[in-house]
Write a protein that holds these residues in place. Structure first.
Motif, PDB file in Angstrom:
ATOM      1  N   ASN A   9      -4.681  -4.952  -6.115  1.00  0.00           N
ATOM      2  CA  ASN A   9      -3.700  -4.200  -5.345  1.00  0.00           C
ATOM      3  C   ASN A   9      -2.684  -5.099  -4.665  1.00  0.00           C
ATOM      4  O   ASN A   9      -2.139  -4.743  -3.638  1.00  0.00           O
ATOM      5  CB  ASN A   9      -4.404  -3.349  -4.283  1.00  0.00           C
ATOM      6  CG  ASN A   9      -5.296  -2.320  -4.900  1.00  0.00           C
ATOM      7  OD1 ASN A   9      -4.994  -1.779  -5.940  1.00  0.00           O
ATOM      8  ND2 ASN A   9      -6.410  -2.040  -4.276  1.00  0.00           N
ATOM      9  N   PHE A  69       2.414  -3.215   0.230  1.00  0.00           N
ATOM     10  CA  PHE A  69       1.609  -2.476   1.204  1.00  0.00           C
ATOM     11  C   PHE A  69       0.228  -3.094   1.377  1.00  0.00           C
ATOM     12  O   PHE A  69      -0.308  -3.145   2.484  1.00  0.00           O
ATOM     13  CB  PHE A  69       1.513  -0.992   0.809  1.00  0.00           C
ATOM     14  CG  PHE A  69       2.852  -0.314   0.873  1.00  0.00           C
ATOM     15  CD1 PHE A  69       3.459  -0.064   2.089  1.00  0.00           C
ATOM     16  CD2 PHE A  69       3.519   0.030  -0.284  1.00  0.00           C
ATOM     17  CE1 PHE A  69       4.703   0.541   2.163  1.00  0.00           C
ATOM     18  CE2 PHE A  69       4.769   0.635  -0.235  1.00  0.00           C
ATOM     19  CZ  PHE A  69       5.360   0.884   0.991  1.00  0.00           C
ATOM     20  N   PHE A  70      -0.342  -3.577   0.286  1.00  0.00           N
ATOM     21  CA  PHE A  70      -1.627  -4.273   0.365  1.00  0.00           C
ATOM     22  C   PHE A  70      -1.476  -5.522   1.220  1.00  0.00           C
ATOM     23  O   PHE A  70      -2.292  -5.775   2.109  1.00  0.00           O
ATOM     24  CB  PHE A  70      -2.117  -4.634  -1.035  1.00  0.00           C
ATOM     25  CG  PHE A  70      -3.373  -5.456  -1.030  1.00  0.00           C
ATOM     26  CD1 PHE A  70      -4.592  -4.875  -0.737  1.00  0.00           C
ATOM     27  CD2 PHE A  70      -3.328  -6.808  -1.314  1.00  0.00           C
ATOM     28  CE1 PHE A  70      -5.755  -5.631  -0.725  1.00  0.00           C
ATOM     29  CE2 PHE A  70      -4.486  -7.568  -1.303  1.00  0.00           C
ATOM     30  CZ  PHE A  70      -5.692  -6.979  -1.010  1.00  0.00           C
ATOM     31  N   ARG A  87      -1.185  -4.626   4.917  1.00  0.00           N
ATOM     32  CA  ARG A  87      -2.476  -4.280   5.533  1.00  0.00           C
ATOM     33  C   ARG A  87      -3.326  -5.522   5.778  1.00  0.00           C
ATOM     34  O   ARG A  87      -3.969  -5.638   6.818  1.00  0.00           O
ATOM     35  CB  ARG A  87      -3.228  -3.275   4.659  1.00  0.00           C
ATOM     36  CG  ARG A  87      -2.566  -1.916   4.611  1.00  0.00           C
ATOM     37  CD  ARG A  87      -3.423  -0.857   3.958  1.00  0.00           C
ATOM     38  NE  ARG A  87      -3.881  -1.170   2.635  1.00  0.00           N
ATOM     39  CZ  ARG A  87      -3.266  -0.817   1.500  1.00  0.00           C
ATOM     40  NH1 ARG A  87      -2.125  -0.167   1.544  1.00  0.00           N
ATOM     41  NH2 ARG A  87      -3.799  -1.126   0.319  1.00  0.00           N
ATOM     42  N   GLN A 140      -7.643   3.080   8.757  1.00  0.00           N
ATOM     43  CA  GLN A 140      -7.299   4.409   8.224  1.00  0.00           C
ATOM     44  C   GLN A 140      -6.176   5.048   9.033  1.00  0.00           C
ATOM     45  O   GLN A 140      -5.223   5.578   8.464  1.00  0.00           O
ATOM     46  CB  GLN A 140      -8.515   5.331   8.283  1.00  0.00           C
ATOM     47  CG  GLN A 140      -9.554   5.081   7.231  1.00  0.00           C
ATOM     48  CD  GLN A 140     -10.675   6.080   7.375  1.00  0.00           C
ATOM     49  OE1 GLN A 140     -11.674   5.787   8.020  1.00  0.00           O
ATOM     50  NE2 GLN A 140     -10.499   7.248   6.797  1.00  0.00           N
ATOM     51  N   PHE A 188      -2.607   3.065   8.806  1.00  0.00           N
ATOM     52  CA  PHE A 188      -1.879   3.138   7.545  1.00  0.00           C
ATOM     53  C   PHE A 188      -2.009   4.466   6.813  1.00  0.00           C
ATOM     54  O   PHE A 188      -1.476   4.607   5.710  1.00  0.00           O
ATOM     55  CB  PHE A 188      -2.313   1.985   6.631  1.00  0.00           C
ATOM     56  CG  PHE A 188      -1.942   0.646   7.195  1.00  0.00           C
ATOM     57  CD1 PHE A 188      -0.632   0.202   7.151  1.00  0.00           C
ATOM     58  CD2 PHE A 188      -2.894  -0.149   7.800  1.00  0.00           C
ATOM     59  CE1 PHE A 188      -0.284  -1.032   7.681  1.00  0.00           C
ATOM     60  CE2 PHE A 188      -2.560  -1.387   8.339  1.00  0.00           C
ATOM     61  CZ  PHE A 188      -1.252  -1.820   8.271  1.00  0.00           C
ATOM     62  N   LYS A 189      -2.753   5.416   7.414  1.00  0.00           N
ATOM     63  CA  LYS A 189      -2.958   6.726   6.783  1.00  0.00           C
ATOM     64  C   LYS A 189      -3.484   6.573   5.355  1.00  0.00           C
ATOM     65  O   LYS A 189      -2.929   7.122   4.397  1.00  0.00           O
ATOM     66  CB  LYS A 189      -1.667   7.538   6.808  1.00  0.00           C
ATOM     67  CG  LYS A 189      -1.228   7.882   8.215  1.00  0.00           C
ATOM     68  CD  LYS A 189       0.063   8.651   8.225  1.00  0.00           C
ATOM     69  CE  LYS A 189       0.476   9.106   9.588  1.00  0.00           C
ATOM     70  NZ  LYS A 189       0.708   8.143  10.583  1.00  0.00           N
ATOM     71  N   ILE A 190      -4.556   5.787   5.233  1.00  0.00           N
ATOM     72  CA  ILE A 190      -5.202   5.552   3.941  1.00  0.00           C
ATOM     73  C   ILE A 190      -6.594   6.153   3.964  1.00  0.00           C
ATOM     74  O   ILE A 190      -7.121   6.482   5.021  1.00  0.00           O
ATOM     75  CB  ILE A 190      -5.255   4.035   3.596  1.00  0.00           C
ATOM     76  CG1 ILE A 190      -6.015   3.257   4.684  1.00  0.00           C
ATOM     77  CG2 ILE A 190      -3.856   3.481   3.394  1.00  0.00           C
ATOM     78  CD1 ILE A 190      -6.216   1.785   4.366  1.00  0.00           C
ATOM     79  N   SER A 191      -7.183   6.282   2.796  1.00  0.00           N
ATOM     80  CA  SER A 191      -8.519   6.857   2.691  1.00  0.00           C
ATOM     81  C   SER A 191      -9.575   5.893   3.234  1.00  0.00           C
ATOM     82  O   SER A 191      -9.336   4.689   3.380  1.00  0.00           O
ATOM     83  CB  SER A 191      -8.844   7.182   1.233  1.00  0.00           C
ATOM     84  OG  SER A 191      -9.033   5.976   0.500  1.00  0.00           O
ATOM     85  N   GLN A 251     -10.252   3.200   0.644  1.00  0.00           N
ATOM     86  CA  GLN A 251      -9.213   2.165   0.572  1.00  0.00           C
ATOM     87  C   GLN A 251      -9.336   1.209   1.750  1.00  0.00           C
ATOM     88  O   GLN A 251      -9.163   0.001   1.595  1.00  0.00           O
ATOM     89  CB  GLN A 251      -7.815   2.780   0.539  1.00  0.00           C
ATOM     90  CG  GLN A 251      -6.713   1.756   0.344  1.00  0.00           C
ATOM     91  CD  GLN A 251      -6.857   1.001  -0.961  1.00  0.00           C
ATOM     92  OE1 GLN A 251      -6.927   1.602  -2.020  1.00  0.00           O
ATOM     93  NE2 GLN A 251      -6.897  -0.325  -0.898  1.00  0.00           N
ATOM     94  N   ALA A 252      -9.641   1.731   2.921  1.00  0.00           N
ATOM     95  CA  ALA A 252      -9.825   0.868   4.096  1.00  0.00           C
ATOM     96  C   ALA A 252     -10.999  -0.086   3.878  1.00  0.00           C
ATOM     97  O   ALA A 252     -10.910  -1.279   4.197  1.00  0.00           O
ATOM     98  CB  ALA A 252     -10.049   1.724   5.341  1.00  0.00           C
ATOM     99  N   ASP A 305      -9.896  -2.811   1.417  1.00  0.00           N
ATOM    100  CA  ASP A 305      -9.017  -3.788   2.068  1.00  0.00           C
ATOM    101  C   ASP A 305      -9.814  -4.749   2.946  1.00  0.00           C
ATOM    102  O   ASP A 305      -9.578  -5.958   2.931  1.00  0.00           O
ATOM    103  CB  ASP A 305      -7.967  -3.083   2.918  1.00  0.00           C
ATOM    104  CG  ASP A 305      -6.891  -2.391   2.100  1.00  0.00           C
ATOM    105  OD1 ASP A 305      -6.838  -2.600   0.858  1.00  0.00           O
ATOM    106  OD2 ASP A 305      -6.097  -1.650   2.692  1.00  0.00           O
TER     107      ASP A 305
END
Length: 88
Positions: free
Chosen positions: A7, A11-12, A15, A35, A38-41, A44-45, A48
């Motif tokens: 990724n 954006f990756f 983060r 989460q 960055f309004k991520i799932s 995904q958090a 990362d």
């Protein structure tokens, strides 16, 4: 040269930089912080944070009692992080 990080994009990288900065400032971080920021799932958090931990195994550890990731030693500017393309 192909990166081992699938990724690796803006954006990756952003983060990853934020994780490093948060650890420098506060000394801890949890999945929910990432989460919300960055309004991520949730998954995904976790991914990362795992990428950051893999690149910095002596920098961060999970504390099961507080359910958060904590800096072992305060990360410095030399902490391995995805090279940023934006100013810090």
């Amino acid at each position: 040269m192909k990166s081992h990080l699938p990724n690796e994009g803006y954006f990756f990288q952003h983060r990853q930089q934020w994780i490093q900065e948060t650890l420098q400032i506060f000394g801890y971080l949890n999945v929910a912080h990432l989460q919300r920021k960055f309004k991520i799932s949730h998954m995904q958090a976790i991914r990362d944070l795992n990428y950051f931990r893999e690149g910095n195994p002596d920098t961060i550890r999970y504390n099961g009692k507080t359910k958060r990731l904590e800096a072992i030693n305060q990360p410095s500017e030399e902490t391995k992080c995805i090279k940023s393309t934006f100013p810090v």
